[in-house]
Design a protein around this motif. Structure first.
Motif, PDB file in Angstrom:
ATOM      1  N   ARG A   1      45.061  17.502  26.102  1.00  0.00           N
ATOM      2  CA  ARG A   1      45.364  16.117  25.776  1.00  0.00           C
ATOM      3  C   ARG A   1      46.647  15.621  26.440  1.00  0.00           C
ATOM      4  O   ARG A   1      47.064  14.490  26.194  1.00  0.00           O
ATOM      5  CB  ARG A   1      45.498  15.957  24.248  1.00  0.00           C
ATOM      6  CG  ARG A   1      44.166  16.062  23.523  1.00  0.00           C
ATOM      7  CD  ARG A   1      44.310  16.332  22.052  1.00  0.00           C
ATOM      8  NE  ARG A   1      44.669  17.723  21.807  1.00  0.00           N
ATOM      9  CZ  ARG A   1      43.787  18.727  21.782  1.00  0.00           C
ATOM     10  NH1 ARG A   1      42.510  18.498  21.997  1.00  0.00           N
ATOM     11  NH2 ARG A   1      44.193  19.966  21.563  1.00  0.00           N
TER      12      ARG A   1
ATOM     13  N   THR B   1      35.834  13.823  31.839  1.00  0.00           N
ATOM     14  CA  THR B   1      36.860  12.819  31.561  1.00  0.00           C
ATOM     15  C   THR B   1      37.904  13.364  30.586  1.00  0.00           C
ATOM     16  O   THR B   1      37.717  14.413  29.965  1.00  0.00           O
ATOM     17  CB  THR B   1      36.237  11.558  30.936  1.00  0.00           C
ATOM     18  OG1 THR B   1      35.769  11.863  29.606  1.00  0.00           O
ATOM     19  CG2 THR B   1      35.091  11.029  31.782  1.00  0.00           C
TER      20      THR B   1
ATOM     21  N   ASP C   1      38.562  12.130  27.728  1.00  0.00           N
ATOM     22  CA  ASP C   1      37.985  12.140  26.380  1.00  0.00           C
ATOM     23  C   ASP C   1      37.221  13.434  26.112  1.00  0.00           C
ATOM     24  O   ASP C   1      37.267  13.970  24.999  1.00  0.00           O
ATOM     25  CB  ASP C   1      37.055  10.939  26.195  1.00  0.00           C
ATOM     26  CG  ASP C   1      37.801   9.619  26.083  1.00  0.00           C
ATOM     27  OD1 ASP C   1      39.022   9.657  25.801  1.00  0.00           O
ATOM     28  OD2 ASP C   1      37.181   8.567  26.293  1.00  0.00           O
ATOM     29  N   ASP C   2      36.499  13.930  27.116  1.00  0.00           N
ATOM     30  CA  ASP C   2      35.784  15.206  26.957  1.00  0.00           C
ATOM     31  C   ASP C   2      36.769  16.327  26.643  1.00  0.00           C
ATOM     32  O   ASP C   2      36.523  17.159  25.764  1.00  0.00           O
ATOM     33  CB  ASP C   2      35.016  15.555  28.238  1.00  0.00           C
ATOM     34  CG  ASP C   2      33.931  14.556  28.569  1.00  0.00           C
ATOM     35  OD1 ASP C   2      33.179  14.171  27.657  1.00  0.00           O
ATOM     36  OD2 ASP C   2      33.828  14.167  29.742  1.00  0.00           O
TER      37      ASP C   2
ATOM     38  N   ARG D   1      38.436  16.141  23.042  1.00  0.00           N
ATOM     39  CA  ARG D   1      37.572  16.492  21.916  1.00  0.00           C
ATOM     40  C   ARG D   1      37.363  17.998  21.762  1.00  0.00           C
ATOM     41  O   ARG D   1      36.868  18.452  20.731  1.00  0.00           O
ATOM     42  CB  ARG D   1      36.200  15.822  22.067  1.00  0.00           C
ATOM     43  CG  ARG D   1      36.182  14.336  21.824  1.00  0.00           C
ATOM     44  CD  ARG D   1      34.753  13.829  21.706  1.00  0.00           C
ATOM     45  NE  ARG D   1      34.032  13.960  22.975  1.00  0.00           N
ATOM     46  CZ  ARG D   1      33.940  12.981  23.880  1.00  0.00           C
ATOM     47  NH1 ARG D   1      34.550  11.821  23.660  1.00  0.00           N
ATOM     48  NH2 ARG D   1      33.256  13.164  24.989  1.00  0.00           N
TER      49      ARG D   1
END
Length: 541
Positions: free
Chosen positions: A205, A218, A220-221, A224
């Motif tokens: 992150r 991405t 976001d992948d 998560r």
């Protein structure tokens, strides 16, 4: 039986891996009071440096661990990106997920898996287990022929890769990766666990994640993702209980093969032994390709049941089968192409393996892979490449291993643990893609059924079949194909041909890179490692 080196024994600790520098790093941790989980992390991060053509920080990692009472799985197999759909690939002109480049990338799971093992089961700081990898990357390490060959296969347009992986005077350095590890080692937090989590946040992150987006992957992948701790799948075999990962990997195929080997196998490496193992592998791997995956429910209770094993065992005849024969209710088999296996994808890498045992009763078996230097461009500023595990998805709807956003590819990575009724615990495994659960099975049979010690079982002649779709691009199958080392008994080789197997006799000492460690209930440790390739070593005392 002849062995290339002695089976090690002791009571303090053992480390066995596919590279002597990783084994040395793990043993150094044990000598300084670390446990098996600390040592495994140090060895694992070291492998990312010294076998960059076999694994890397951008790759994948399943771990099986024994904490003295039970077996657990740490799953570091990252999922497909959210934008990675079958339609998206087809719009780009792909009929298969490519075997190289950014569009073959899943979320890199290895870093989080090592950190999860260290945080939840280890005792050391992340900075301390990273120190060995940092030193190898900063100061350099001897270049093996395999690394030289992999570098020669790199795409010449990958400029960063050409700068990073450039041996000088027989030594390879990676100061860019050393700086990445050093920066992660400098994170702060109020506790050891908080410092490890801070490094994980930086990776998924923070500043590492900022440079990882490529292909469909991405931020976001990455944000998560977290490695998971799961229950293993298990099956009895004689006095042993064998443990594997769930069917998101190919691990249960080992258990299905065991279930098919009921009764006397005859003399070691005789025709009945080898023929029945090969024919059982064909049936078990047919079920793997019809039923295993993370995109649909897997009827594992059926596939591992005694009744199903009896039914399938009846299909093994005296001659070589030329069919792909999955079982179960209405199996759906992927479209396959017949042809030579293993030559069409020159940028495919292999895998690493390590096993560790400490004096406290803990054992680890781990099989890191992916992020190969020859398969994807090096990321500028980080010093490593993304993985290409998405190639193990099918771009066909309706299969358990069909591509689905957020699903894990059905990996070939397959560490093993087995517990004997007398309390002995055995950790073992090998690189080798689709061959992992064939070479590992043969090692286990040599030790558990035929009574060879660990080193003798590793040194014994190996064989395997390619009678199923390859998990790697371009996904071909070679019906009836059997590869044997030239050391296999000549009479067995002749009889295999007479029974209809398409036998290729390859050079001696070429199949498998196994390592293994066992611990008896009285604390006696034993270890062995593969002599093939002159890289794998076991150390301990």
């Amino acid at each position: 039986m002849f062995t290339t080196r002695p089976e090690l024994s002791g009571t303090f600790g053992m480390v066995a891996s596919t590279h002597w520098l990783a084994s040395a790093a793990g043993m150094a941790v044990l000598e300084r009071g670390g446990n098996a989980f600390d040592a495994a992390c140090a060895a694992g991060f070291a492998l990312q440096v010294v076998e960059p053509h076999m694994n890397g920080p951008g790759g994948d990692l399943p771990i099986l661990l024994w904490d003295g009472t039970r077996v657990r799985v740490v799953c570091g197999q990252g999922p497909a990106p959210g934008a990675a759909t079958i339609d998206a690939y087809r719009e780009l002109g792909f009929s298969l997920v490519p075997g190289i480049g950014p569009y073959a990338a899943c979320v890199p799971g290895a870093f989080d898996a090592w950190c999860t093992l260290l945080r939840d089961f280890g005792s050391w700081e992340l900075a301390d287990v990273l120190a060995f990898a940092i030193a190898y990357a900063r100061d350099g390490f001897p270049v093996t022929p395999g690394i030289v060959g992999a570098i020669a296969r790199m795409d010449p347009s990958w400029e960063v890769s050409a700068r990073v992986w450039r041996p000088v005077d027989g030594r390879l350095r990676n100061p860019m990766l050393a700086e990445t590890y050093e920066r992660l080692a400098r994170v702060t937090g109020l506790s050891r666990e908080a410092r490890i989590d801070a490094a994980r946040d930086a990776w998924y992150r923070g500043w590492v994640a900022e440079s990882l987006a490529a292909g469909f992957l991405t931020g976001d992948d990455l944000a998560r993702y977290a490695a998971t701790i799961e229950e293993p799948v298990a099956r009895r075999f004689g006095a042993w209980t064998v443990f594997k990962t769930g069917p998101w990997g190919q691990g249960p195929v080992f258990l299905q093969q065991l279930a098919l080997l009921d009764g006397d196998l005859g003399p070691f490496l005789g025709i009945e032994h080898v023929h029945r193992v090969i024919e059982g592998a064909k049936l078990a791997f047919a079920d793997r390709d019809a039923w295993y995956g993370d995109s649909a429910p897997v009827p594992l209770d059926l596939l591992l049941s005694d009744e199903y094993a009896r039914e399938r065992r009846g299909l093994i005849g005296a001659d070589a089968s030329g069919e792909l024969r999955p079982g179960g209710p209405s199996p759906r088999y992927p479209f396959v192409r017949t042809g030579a296996v293993g030559d069409a994808e020159p940028t495919r890498g292999d895998t690493c393996h390590l096993d560790v045992a400490d004096r406290f009763g803990n054992l680890v078996s781990a099989t890191p892979s992916g992020g190969w230097l020859q398969s994807s461009p090096c990321i500028d500023g980080l010093g490593f490449a993304l993985g290409t595990r998405a190639q193990m998805f099918w771009l066909e709807e309706g299969l358990p291993s069909s591509l689905r956003p957020g699903a894990r590819p059905r990996t070939t990575l397959s560490p093993s643990l087995a517990v004997h009724d007398d309390g002995t615990v055995l950790a073992f495994g090998t690189p080798g893609g689709d061959q992992q659960d064939q070479w590992s099975l043969e090692f286990f049979l040599a030790h558990a059924v035929f009574g060879l010690n660990l080193q003798a079982a590793i040194d014994a002649p190996m064989f395997h079949t390619d009678h199923f779709p390859s998990s790697f691009h371009p996904r071909e199958v070679a019906l009836k194909a059997v590869t044997v080392e030239g050391r296999l008994p000549a009479e067995t080789v002749r009889e295999l041909g007479a029974r209809g197997h398409a036998v290729e006799v390859t050079v001696d000492w070429s199949q498998g890179r196994l390592s293994a460690i066992s611990r008896r209930p009285d604390g006696l440790l034993r270890a062995g490692a593969n002599p093939r390739g002159m890289q794998g070593y076991a150390v301990g005392r």
